[in-house]
Structure formats: structure tokens, C-alpha cells
Design a protein around this motif. Sequence first.
Motif, PDB file in Angstrom:
ATOM      1  N   VAL A 196       0.958  -1.109   0.109  1.00 37.99           N
ATOM      2  CA  VAL A 196       0.059  -0.127   0.083  1.00 37.99           C
ATOM      3  C   VAL A 196       0.738   1.306   0.151  1.00 37.99           C
ATOM      4  O   VAL A 196       1.817   1.364   0.670  1.00 37.99           O
ATOM      5  N   ASP A 197       0.590   2.292  -0.995  1.00 37.82           N
ATOM      6  CA  ASP A 197       1.220   3.462  -1.105  1.00 37.82           C
ATOM      7  C   ASP A 197       0.225   4.762  -0.715  1.00 37.82           C
ATOM      8  O   ASP A 197      -0.712   4.559  -1.318  1.00 37.82           O
ATOM      9  N   ALA A 198       1.008   5.493   0.044  1.00 37.49           N
ATOM     10  CA  ALA A 198       0.123   6.958   0.160  1.00 37.49           C
ATOM     11  C   ALA A 198      -1.276   6.636   0.747  1.00 37.49           C
ATOM     12  O   ALA A 198      -2.199   7.073   0.166  1.00 37.49           O
ATOM     13  N   ALA A 199      -1.491   5.658   1.536  1.00 32.79           N
ATOM     14  CA  ALA A 199      -2.937   5.303   2.062  1.00 32.79           C
ATOM     15  C   ALA A 199      -2.632   4.342   3.362  1.00 32.79           C
ATOM     16  O   ALA A 199      -1.418   3.722   3.606  1.00 32.79           O
ATOM     17  N   THR A 200      -3.600   4.196   4.009  1.00 35.67           N
ATOM     18  CA  THR A 200      -3.678   3.557   5.274  1.00 35.67           C
ATOM     19  C   THR A 200      -4.854   2.492   5.217  1.00 35.67           C
ATOM     20  O   THR A 200      -5.129   1.730   4.314  1.00 35.67           O
ATOM     21  N   ILE A 201      -5.491   2.801   6.456  1.00 36.23           N
ATOM     22  CA  ILE A 201      -7.035   1.728   6.127  1.00 36.23           C
ATOM     23  C   ILE A 201      -8.167   2.907   6.718  1.00 36.23           C
ATOM     24  O   ILE A 201      -8.005   3.333   7.776  1.00 36.23           O
ATOM     25  N   GLU A 202      -9.255   2.665   5.895  1.00 34.74           N
ATOM     26  CA  GLU A 202     -10.471   3.406   6.647  1.00 34.74           C
ATOM     27  C   GLU A 202     -10.844   3.025   7.849  1.00 34.74           C
ATOM     28  O   GLU A 202     -10.776   1.834   8.377  1.00 34.74           O
ATOM     29  N   GLN A 203     -11.212   3.940   8.813  1.00 35.41           N
ATOM     30  CA  GLN A 203     -11.003   3.771  10.228  1.00 35.41           C
ATOM     31  C   GLN A 203     -12.502   3.334  10.575  1.00 35.41           C
ATOM     32  O   GLN A 203     -12.409   2.434  11.703  1.00 35.41           O
ATOM     33  N   THR A 204     -13.487   3.831  10.261  1.00 34.33           N
ATOM     34  CA  THR A 204     -14.920   3.453  10.793  1.00 34.33           C
ATOM     35  C   THR A 204     -15.489   1.984  10.462  1.00 34.33           C
ATOM     36  O   THR A 204     -15.861   1.350  11.425  1.00 34.33           O
ATOM     37  N   ASN A 205     -15.282   1.638   9.295  1.00 30.97           N
ATOM     38  CA  ASN A 205     -15.942   0.410   8.601  1.00 30.97           C
ATOM     39  C   ASN A 205     -15.007  -0.851   8.502  1.00 30.97           C
ATOM     40  O   ASN A 205     -15.307  -1.763   8.895  1.00 30.97           O
ATOM     41  N   GLY A 227     -13.953  11.050   4.838  1.00 29.93           N
ATOM     42  CA  GLY A 227     -13.568   9.823   5.589  1.00 29.93           C
ATOM     43  C   GLY A 227     -12.614   9.892   6.763  1.00 29.93           C
ATOM     44  O   GLY A 227     -11.864  10.902   6.644  1.00 29.93           O
ATOM     45  N   THR A 228     -12.513   9.089   7.627  1.00 26.10           N
ATOM     46  CA  THR A 228     -11.599   9.113   8.523  1.00 26.10           C
ATOM     47  C   THR A 228     -10.518   7.823   8.361  1.00 26.10           C
ATOM     48  O   THR A 228     -11.034   6.612   8.188  1.00 26.10           O
ATOM     49  N   VAL A 229      -9.399   8.062   8.444  1.00 22.89           N
ATOM     50  CA  VAL A 229      -8.322   6.828   8.333  1.00 22.89           C
ATOM     51  C   VAL A 229      -7.332   6.765   9.457  1.00 22.89           C
ATOM     52  O   VAL A 229      -7.266   7.799  10.170  1.00 22.89           O
ATOM     53  N   ILE A 230      -6.976   5.739   9.733  1.00 18.36           N
ATOM     54  CA  ILE A 230      -5.941   5.544  10.791  1.00 18.36           C
ATOM     55  C   ILE A 230      -4.560   5.928  10.453  1.00 18.36           C
ATOM     56  O   ILE A 230      -4.157   6.353   9.138  1.00 18.36           O
ATOM     57  N   SER A 231      -3.499   6.032  11.010  1.00 20.83           N
ATOM     58  CA  SER A 231      -2.356   6.579  10.765  1.00 20.83           C
ATOM     59  C   SER A 231      -1.419   5.279  10.183  1.00 20.83           C
ATOM     60  O   SER A 231      -1.832   4.454  10.299  1.00 20.83           O
ATOM     61  N   HIS A 232      -0.442   5.636   9.703  1.00 19.51           N
ATOM     62  CA  HIS A 232       0.777   4.888   9.193  1.00 19.51           C
ATOM     63  C   HIS A 232       0.783   3.716  10.211  1.00 19.51           C
ATOM     64  O   HIS A 232       1.053   2.442   9.712  1.00 19.51           O
ATOM     65  N   PHE A 233       1.334   4.132  11.430  1.00 17.55           N
ATOM     66  CA  PHE A 233       1.943   3.209  12.301  1.00 17.55           C
ATOM     67  C   PHE A 233       0.640   2.515  12.876  1.00 17.55           C
ATOM     68  O   PHE A 233       0.841   1.055  13.432  1.00 17.55           O
ATOM     69  N   GLN A 234      -0.349   2.759  12.942  1.00 15.55           N
ATOM     70  CA  GLN A 234      -1.667   2.082  13.207  1.00 15.55           C
ATOM     71  C   GLN A 234      -1.873   0.928  12.426  1.00 15.55           C
ATOM     72  O   GLN A 234      -2.220  -0.171  12.669  1.00 15.55           O
ATOM     73  N   ALA A 235      -1.561   1.275  11.190  1.00 16.81           N
ATOM     74  CA  ALA A 235      -1.963   0.332   9.984  1.00 16.81           C
ATOM     75  C   ALA A 235      -0.739  -0.690  10.144  1.00 16.81           C
ATOM     76  O   ALA A 235      -1.037  -2.105  10.088  1.00 16.81           O
ATOM     77  N   ILE A 236       0.442  -0.545  10.668  1.00 16.47           N
ATOM     78  CA  ILE A 236       1.570  -1.354  10.661  1.00 16.47           C
ATOM     79  C   ILE A 236       1.185  -2.102  12.076  1.00 16.47           C
ATOM     80  O   ILE A 236       1.355  -3.502  11.920  1.00 16.47           O
ATOM     81  N   THR A 237       0.868  -1.600  13.008  1.00 17.75           N
ATOM     82  CA  THR A 237       0.490  -2.436  14.246  1.00 17.75           C
ATOM     83  C   THR A 237      -0.529  -3.646  13.906  1.00 17.75           C
ATOM     84  O   THR A 237      -0.348  -4.621  14.440  1.00 17.75           O
ATOM     85  N   LYS A 238      -1.463  -2.972  13.260  1.00 19.42           N
ATOM     86  CA  LYS A 238      -2.371  -4.025  12.888  1.00 19.42           C
ATOM     87  C   LYS A 238      -2.035  -5.123  12.088  1.00 19.42           C
ATOM     88  O   LYS A 238      -2.397  -6.310  12.653  1.00 19.42           O
ATOM     89  N   TRP A 239      -1.164  -5.060  11.203  1.00 16.60           N
ATOM     90  CA  TRP A 239      -0.673  -6.101  10.329  1.00 16.60           C
ATOM     91  C   TRP A 239       0.410  -6.969  11.079  1.00 16.60           C
ATOM     92  O   TRP A 239       0.474  -8.210  10.749  1.00 16.60           O
ATOM     93  N   VAL A 240       0.886  -6.208  11.912  1.00 15.71           N
ATOM     94  CA  VAL A 240       1.936  -6.858  12.730  1.00 15.71           C
ATOM     95  C   VAL A 240       1.273  -7.914  13.892  1.00 15.71           C
ATOM     96  O   VAL A 240       1.553  -9.191  13.935  1.00 15.71           O
ATOM     97  N   GLU A 241      -0.042  -7.554  14.318  1.00 17.56           N
ATOM     98  CA  GLU A 241      -0.879  -8.403  15.025  1.00 17.56           C
ATOM     99  C   GLU A 241      -1.396  -9.521  14.349  1.00 17.56           C
ATOM    100  O   GLU A 241      -1.567 -10.776  14.694  1.00 17.56           O
ATOM    101  N   ILE A 242      -1.820  -9.200  13.036  1.00 11.32           N
ATOM    102  CA  ILE A 242      -2.395 -10.294  12.241  1.00 11.32           C
ATOM    103  C   ILE A 242      -1.389 -11.209  11.830  1.00 11.32           C
ATOM    104  O   ILE A 242      -1.548 -12.756  11.933  1.00 11.32           O
ATOM    105  N   ASN A 243      -0.199 -10.904  11.635  1.00  8.82           N
ATOM    106  CA  ASN A 243       1.010 -11.729  11.084  1.00  8.82           C
ATOM    107  C   ASN A 243       1.528 -12.588  12.396  1.00  8.82           C
ATOM    108  O   ASN A 243       2.445 -13.298  12.285  1.00  8.82           O
ATOM    109  N   ASN A 244       1.307 -12.165  13.627  1.00  9.51           N
ATOM    110  CA  ASN A 244       1.976 -12.509  14.760  1.00  9.51           C
ATOM    111  C   ASN A 244       3.425 -12.167  14.549  1.00  9.51           C
ATOM    112  O   ASN A 244       4.149 -13.248  14.809  1.00  9.51           O
TER     113      ASN A 244
END
Length: 313
Positions: free
Chosen positions: A169-178, A215-232
Motif C-alpha cells: 500500500v502506498d500513500a494510504a492506510t485503512i479506513e477507520q470506521t468500517n 472519511g476518517t483513516v488510521i495512521s501509518h503506524f496504526q496500520a503497521i501495528t494491525k498487520w504485525v498483530e495479524i501476522n503475529n
Amino acid sequence: MKKILLFYIFPFILFSCNKEENIPTSINYPSEQKSINLTVDGNVRRFVIYLPSGYNNAGKMPMIFALHGGGGSPEQMLSQIDFRTIAERDKIVLVYPEAFQEKWNDGRPTPANLLGIDDVNFFNQMCDYMIANYPVESSKIFATGISNGGFMTSRLGCELSNRIAAIAVDAATIEQTNIYPNCNPSNPLPAIYIHGTLDYFVPFNGGIMTVGEGGTVISHFQAITKWVEINNCETNPIITNLPDISNDGTTVVERKYSNVSNGNEVISYVISNGGHTWPQGVQSLPISLVGLTSQDMNANEVIWQFFKRHSQQ
């Protein structure tokens, strides 16, 4: 007289048959690029595919979806972010899809979202079509995108991990609400996020987007933390400052998080002073509008080398 004719005719027939049998059957086809229409949920959807030369003899090949930003098109994405040289070199099938009314349903209030367009199903149907009609390796289907296409790539990672092997993903993160609160992929999924700290369109630190569909989006490092958790993955990354090779006003820091047991990884690339751009991509809009394009990393090559290491689990 008949015996004499047969004596002369039979060798000719034999020679002709042998000559036809000796015609090579493994001639490589030239590269091919074409537009395909596919009806999905009652709507005619379009995507452009690129098949590298010799695709008929290359065996099962990896496939990359490359998603354009809001207001873009497959052709615009091809001109700005062109994977064809890599596809030729390493034999990859490329798919450049077209968003509904030029905007993806990435969870934000885009036209596609407001109209209830099921873009996840569109990608699922494209996977089926490509696997059925071309030599695509079903376990090596990847997705990458910029801006609106980047947010849609995140959504595919969250909701289509049974088909997608890894995302970038470039120049984007994850939409926050949905999307973010419901992002629970059925399979671990390696991910790269590339983001400029001076991205005027998608705030690096998250929050409300003030341009486009909002729309509302999460931060870059919130996205990283999310995928770090998903991939353990391990939470302490290996940090590398990439060489400042271009003196273009930007620098790049790589943070690599790994899961040593299964090889999964999540990688953050923070482009200091970078804008809403694709590293070493075409500067298609003025710097005053989108910011600086870093020349310190080749995003196409970095993304492909990342994809090469992974397959669908």
C-alpha cells in the motif's frame, strides 16, 4: 503403372508428414496487452491485463493487481506505475482494474461506496476469470495500489485473504470506521505500507481526510501495528536507513517486522518529507499539489521482491 506411381507418391507423403511433425510447438508468444470486460453484480466492469512474452511456455505465473488512485484509470496507472519491465524479466501477469466511476469502495464515502458497489466481489471474480483463462498461479496473487487504490488494497487484505497472498500500500492506510474494526482476515497476510510524512491528501498521522471523498483513516503506524498483530510478528523491528542516493529532499527509513516461524513479514517505509506520491514513480502532478516524489527507493522493485517471498497460505 499404379505400382510405379505409388513408388513416387508414397515417399512424398511420408516426407510431407515428417516435415509437419518437425514444426516447433514451443514458439514463445509475444507480449500481449488488452482490455477485458466482465459483468459483476449486473455492472460491466473493465480491467487491462498484460501478459509477458513467452507466457504460453512460462508455466503458472504470479499475478499482480495494480490499483489506480481516485479519478484515475488503468491506462493512467500503467503510465505512472509501470510493472511491465519487471513482468517481462520475471514472467508475471499484470492486472490493472478500473474502479466504478473512477473511485473504489474502500470503506470511505466514495461514489462506489454510496452506491453499494461490491468491489471485493469484483476482485474475487477477476481472480476466477484470470485463473480459468490464463496460466496464473492461484497461490501467488498479489495486490498493490496508491491513494484510493491503496485503501482498496488494504480492504482486499482484510476481506479477501483467501485469494490475495500479500499486499503493498502506498500513500494510504485503512479506513477507520468500517474497515479497520472489522479487519480480521482468515489467513495471515504479509504487508508493506509506504507513506510520506508530508502527504497532503492522506494524513500520515491519521484523522479526517479534508480532500476528495473525505472519511476518517488510521495512521501509518496504526496500520503497521494491525498487520504485525495479524501476522503475529515480533514487535521490535529491524530498522534501516536507506541510502540517500538522490539528494532530492527526502530520506527513507525501513522498519521490518518478522515472524520467524512462518516467514511472514510486515514492512514500513516512512518517506521523510515525501508527498502523496509513488517512490521513483512518474511525477504526474506538480510538487506544489502532491509533494515530493522520493528517488531513494524503487517502489516497483521493492514491492515485487517482497511479493516474491510470499505465497497464499
